[in-house]
Design a protein around this motif. Structure first.
Motif, mmCIF file in Angstrom:
data_model
loop_
_atom_site.group_PDB
_atom_site.id
_atom_site.type_symbol
_atom_site.label_atom_id
_atom_site.label_comp_id
_atom_site.label_asym_id
_atom_site.label_seq_id
_atom_site.Cartn_x
_atom_site.Cartn_y
_atom_site.Cartn_z
ATOM 1 N N ILE A 89 -10.916 -4.604 4.309
ATOM 2 C CA ILE A 89 -10.171 -3.108 4.851
ATOM 3 C C ILE A 89 -8.965 -3.745 5.661
ATOM 4 O O ILE A 89 -10.046 -4.648 6.639
ATOM 5 C CB ILE A 89 -10.670 -2.290 4.513
ATOM 6 N N HIS A 90 -7.630 -3.354 5.417
ATOM 7 C CA HIS A 90 -6.845 -2.810 6.340
ATOM 8 C C HIS A 90 -5.581 -2.238 6.329
ATOM 9 O O HIS A 90 -5.720 -1.181 5.236
ATOM 10 C CB HIS A 90 -6.542 -4.991 6.313
ATOM 11 N N ARG A 91 -4.783 -2.336 7.906
ATOM 12 C CA ARG A 91 -3.886 -0.930 7.515
ATOM 13 C C ARG A 91 -2.515 -1.755 6.464
ATOM 14 O O ARG A 91 -2.064 0.115 5.605
ATOM 15 C CB ARG A 91 -3.608 -0.452 8.177
ATOM 16 N N MET A 92 -2.432 -2.656 6.257
ATOM 17 C CA MET A 92 -0.783 -2.675 5.626
ATOM 18 C C MET A 92 -1.336 -2.928 3.393
ATOM 19 O O MET A 92 -1.795 -4.243 3.573
ATOM 20 C CB MET A 92 -0.548 -3.806 5.535
ATOM 21 N N LEU A 93 -2.756 -1.837 3.125
ATOM 22 C CA LEU A 93 -2.927 -1.755 1.644
ATOM 23 C C LEU A 93 -2.030 -2.093 0.854
ATOM 24 O O LEU A 93 -2.207 -2.687 -0.427
ATOM 25 C CB LEU A 93 -3.503 -0.612 0.897
ATOM 26 N N THR A 94 -1.300 -1.896 0.846
ATOM 27 C CA THR A 94 0.407 -0.982 0.530
ATOM 28 C C THR A 94 1.001 -2.653 -0.048
ATOM 29 O O THR A 94 1.898 -3.233 -0.834
ATOM 30 C CB THR A 94 1.379 -0.740 0.569
ATOM 31 N N ALA A 95 0.731 -3.959 0.428
ATOM 32 C CA ALA A 95 1.157 -5.604 0.612
ATOM 33 C C ALA A 95 0.716 -6.234 -0.646
ATOM 34 O O ALA A 95 1.214 -6.992 -1.214
ATOM 35 C CB ALA A 95 0.600 -5.854 1.945
ATOM 36 N N THR A 96 -0.553 -6.226 -0.793
ATOM 37 C CA THR A 96 -0.804 -6.669 -2.373
ATOM 38 C C THR A 96 -2.049 -6.758 -2.481
ATOM 39 O O THR A 96 -2.906 -5.712 -1.942
ATOM 40 C CB THR A 96 -0.575 -8.905 -1.925
ATOM 41 N N GLN A 97 -2.507 -7.588 -3.160
ATOM 42 C CA GLN A 97 -3.765 -7.068 -4.148
ATOM 43 C C GLN A 97 -4.181 -5.443 -4.493
ATOM 44 O O GLN A 97 -5.132 -5.045 -4.175
ATOM 45 C CB GLN A 97 -4.965 -7.745 -3.387
ATOM 46 N N TYR A 98 -3.637 -5.102 -5.403
ATOM 47 C CA TYR A 98 -3.307 -3.811 -5.633
ATOM 48 C C TYR A 98 -3.416 -3.540 -7.158
ATOM 49 O O TYR A 98 -3.199 -4.583 -7.899
ATOM 50 C CB TYR A 98 -2.410 -2.783 -4.777
ATOM 51 N N VAL A 99 -3.679 -2.416 -7.659
ATOM 52 C CA VAL A 99 -3.616 -2.190 -9.049
ATOM 53 C C VAL A 99 -2.866 -1.059 -8.577
ATOM 54 O O VAL A 99 -3.428 0.400 -8.725
ATOM 55 C CB VAL A 99 -4.772 -2.052 -9.543
ATOM 56 N N ALA A 100 -1.599 -1.249 -9.240
ATOM 57 C CA ALA A 100 -0.690 0.632 -8.820
ATOM 58 C C ALA A 100 0.545 1.419 -10.188
ATOM 59 O O ALA A 100 0.842 0.737 -10.606
ATOM 60 C CB ALA A 100 0.722 0.016 -7.801
ATOM 61 N N PRO A 101 -0.764 1.883 -10.299
ATOM 62 C CA PRO A 101 0.360 3.064 -11.693
ATOM 63 C C PRO A 101 1.555 3.482 -11.258
ATOM 64 O O PRO A 101 2.223 3.486 -11.955
ATOM 65 C CB PRO A 101 -0.984 4.137 -11.831
ATOM 66 N N LEU A 102 1.807 4.038 -10.006
ATOM 67 C CA LEU A 102 2.635 4.614 -9.162
ATOM 68 C C LEU A 102 2.377 4.885 -7.513
ATOM 69 O O LEU A 102 1.791 5.111 -7.627
ATOM 70 C CB LEU A 102 3.738 5.253 -9.636
ATOM 71 N N ARG A 399 -0.476 -6.667 12.141
ATOM 72 C CA ARG A 399 1.066 -6.711 12.424
ATOM 73 C C ARG A 399 2.002 -4.797 11.250
ATOM 74 O O ARG A 399 1.807 -5.315 10.378
ATOM 75 C CB ARG A 399 1.745 -7.470 12.859
ATOM 76 N N ASN A 400 2.390 -4.172 12.139
ATOM 77 C CA ASN A 400 3.531 -3.440 11.894
ATOM 78 C C ASN A 400 4.562 -4.064 10.911
ATOM 79 O O ASN A 400 4.983 -5.439 11.415
ATOM 80 C CB ASN A 400 4.047 -2.213 12.450
ATOM 81 N N HIS A 401 4.387 -3.898 9.725
ATOM 82 C CA HIS A 401 6.250 -4.509 8.942
ATOM 83 C C HIS A 401 6.302 -3.647 8.399
ATOM 84 O O HIS A 401 5.797 -2.495 7.739
ATOM 85 C CB HIS A 401 4.883 -4.946 7.348
ATOM 86 N N PRO A 402 7.591 -3.454 8.350
ATOM 87 C CA PRO A 402 8.660 -2.603 8.177
ATOM 88 C C PRO A 402 9.016 -1.861 6.728
ATOM 89 O O PRO A 402 8.992 -0.531 6.618
ATOM 90 C CB PRO A 402 10.244 -2.718 8.516
ATOM 91 N N ASN A 403 8.114 -2.631 5.438
ATOM 92 C CA ASN A 403 8.476 -2.541 4.319
ATOM 93 C C ASN A 403 6.634 -2.028 4.260
ATOM 94 O O ASN A 403 6.751 -2.321 2.949
ATOM 95 C CB ASN A 403 8.738 -3.801 3.293
ATOM 96 N N HIS A 404 6.235 -1.689 5.118
ATOM 97 C CA HIS A 404 4.569 -1.919 4.183
ATOM 98 C C HIS A 404 3.922 -0.356 5.028
ATOM 99 O O HIS A 404 4.121 -0.292 6.219
ATOM 100 C CB HIS A 404 4.007 -2.554 3.877
ATOM 101 N N ALA A 405 3.714 0.676 4.462
ATOM 102 C CA ALA A 405 3.335 1.966 5.309
ATOM 103 C C ALA A 405 1.662 1.220 5.653
ATOM 104 O O ALA A 405 0.934 0.537 5.659
ATOM 105 C CB ALA A 405 3.260 2.887 4.270
ATOM 106 N N SER A 406 1.381 2.762 6.816
ATOM 107 C CA SER A 406 0.319 1.974 7.016
ATOM 108 C C SER A 406 -1.244 3.092 6.764
ATOM 109 O O SER A 406 -0.627 4.232 6.893
ATOM 110 C CB SER A 406 0.268 2.120 8.268
ATOM 111 N N TYR A 407 -2.166 2.595 6.330
ATOM 112 C CA TYR A 407 -2.926 3.426 5.749
ATOM 113 C C TYR A 407 -4.721 2.692 6.834
ATOM 114 O O TYR A 407 -4.417 2.234 7.436
ATOM 115 C CB TYR A 407 -3.589 2.425 3.908
ATOM 116 N N THR A 408 -5.342 4.346 7.459
ATOM 117 C CA THR A 408 -6.217 3.761 7.970
ATOM 118 C C THR A 408 -7.159 4.192 6.474
ATOM 119 O O THR A 408 -6.549 5.270 5.434
ATOM 120 C CB THR A 408 -6.722 5.228 8.827
#
Length: 426
Positions: A89-102, A399-408
């Motif tokens: 688990i890390h803060r940039m969950l949106t980067a990869t390793q996802y199953v995203a319906p939307l 590290r924070n990335h401008p194209n990926h939201a931070s999650y906790t």
């Protein structure tokens, strides 16, 4: 020219075949799972996620779900309309390793009617984002959609209410994606921090859906295709594969294309070289358990090979000697550096002296840190340290990335340790 939305569209993505169904197709209605009609003891509303923004919570499945050929028993549900399938688990969950319906900037906490619920009956695991709103675009109406993970590896995206075109959703504050992604991690010594390690994530495959086809009453079905990992013997492994060049590693007793979550182990044991010019008969009589990782292959050598075939997404520093995270320097890429031979050949007594000095500095830092915390309990630095739960250390901090939201990640407390409420039957 794109087909009308009422027609089915099929695409091959090497690991999956996707079939998209428009609102007028009966199959789209068949694929929608009515959670309200399910056994109410098997449906759980996640109370925290249903009232939060940019939060995620892990859930253990009742069965092994095959994802890109890897059996997974644990997934992470995010408020932003996707599942995170990674182990760490890390803060940039949106980067990869996802199953995203939307995947988008949804905020279930905006309305009391918004819920994030899931259902598990041992055969299928369903997560439904129900009547949730986009942050800052609440006037456009609520979204209702779901994802279903079937025990046989099928993945289904169902869309009940999509009040606006997905292409109109802004990605300035949060990525907007629909599809699948997987990656592997590579661990290297951090060149700028002694006794530290740096993890780099490499995405080796992604499926991106055409978001213009995501409308109310539409659906997408992913059918898993055979992978090298599913071949359990040398003979079946080396037989032709329509999508991959599979190779058998006798040391690991594993079939692989070399690109999966076991990438670093595959290279560390020299599996790519082992398979060259050898047949299954050559492996007979050899004891695979006697082999060990190839120490002559440095982390740098292994990682350089990786970068030629996959894109590096994010990096982090991970200490091995204490319970604090260390960010790598902004200038390093985590791949092209290694400890120098001179640093490895230093005399033992010098290392002892350095160790003592570091220990004294750590004690001094701990004392000063305690003094600072007692006088600045509300500072951002203190709040960050409090957020890093000791039982999760050593922790990863991306590290924070401008194209990926931070999650906790959220963890319930007290009596609601599971964080669930049973949904009432309608």
């Amino acid at each position: 020219m794109p087909r009308p939305s009422g027609h089915r569209q099929e695409d091959n993505h090497s690991y999956y075949v996707s079939r998209a169904y428009g609102p007028s197709e009966p199959r789209s209605r068949e694929l929608w799972a009515d959670v309200a009609e399910a056994n109410h003891t098997q449906v759980r509303v996640h109370r925290i996620l249903s009232s939060a923004h940019r939060q995620a919570s892990r859930v253990v499945l009742s069965f092994d779900f095959p994802f890109y050929g890897h059996p997974l028993r644990q997934i992470t549900i995010a408020t932003g309309g996707f599942l995170f399938m990674g182990d760490v688990i890390h803060r940039m969950l949106t980067a990869t390793q996802y199953v995203a319906p939307l995947m988008a900037n949804f905020n279930p906490g905006y309305s009391d009617n918004s819920t994030v619920a899931y259902f598990d009956n041992g055969t299928v695991f369903i997560v439904q984002w129900d009547r949730i709103y986009l942050q800052g675009r609440e006037d456009r109406g609520s979204f209702t959609f779901q994802v279903a993970l079937h025990r046989d590896g099928r993945i289904v995206f169902g869309y009940k209410e999509i009040p606006m075109s997905v292409r109109e959703i802004s990605s300035a504050q949060h990525p907007v994606k629909a599809g699948l992604s997987d990656a592997f991690m590579v661990l290297n010594p951090a060149p700028d921090v002694p006794e530290s390690w740096r993890r780099t994530i490499f995405e080796y495959h992604r499926v991106e859906l055409d978001t213009s086809r995501i409308t109310s009453a539409s659906a997408v079905e992913f059918m898993p295709l055979p992978t090298c990992l599913q071949r359990r013997s040398c003979d079946t492994c080396v037989s032709p594969h329509p999508a991959f060049s599979c190779a058998w590693c006798h040391v690991l007793q594993r079939c692989s294309s070399g690109f999966d979550r076991h990438r670093q182990e595959w290279l560390a044991y020299g599996c790519a070289q082992e398979a060259e010019g050898r047949t299954c008969e050559d492996f007979q009589g050899e004891d695979p358990s006697s082999a060990s990782p190839d120490s002559s292959t440095s982390p740098q050598d292994r990682d350089v090979v990786v970068t030629t075939s996959a894109s590096s997404l994010v990096e982090e520093g991970l200490t091995t000697e204490d319970d604090a995270t260390v960010n790598p320097s902004e200038g390093g890429d985590g791949l092209q550096h290694n400890l120098s031979p001179d640093s490895k050949a230093r005399p033992v007594h010098l290392g002892t002296i350095v160790g003592i000095v570091l220990a004294v500095l750590l004690v001094a830092a701990a004392i000063l840190g305690g003094i600072y915390i007692s006088g600045h309990s509300n500072s951002n630095a203190v709040l960050f340290l409090m957020e890093q739960r000791p039982h999760r250390w050593p922790a990863m901090k991306f590290r924070n990335h401008p194209n990926h939201a931070s999650y906790t990640e959220v963890e319930p407390v007290g009596r609601e340790k599971d964080g669930f409420l049973e949904a009432e039957q309608c």
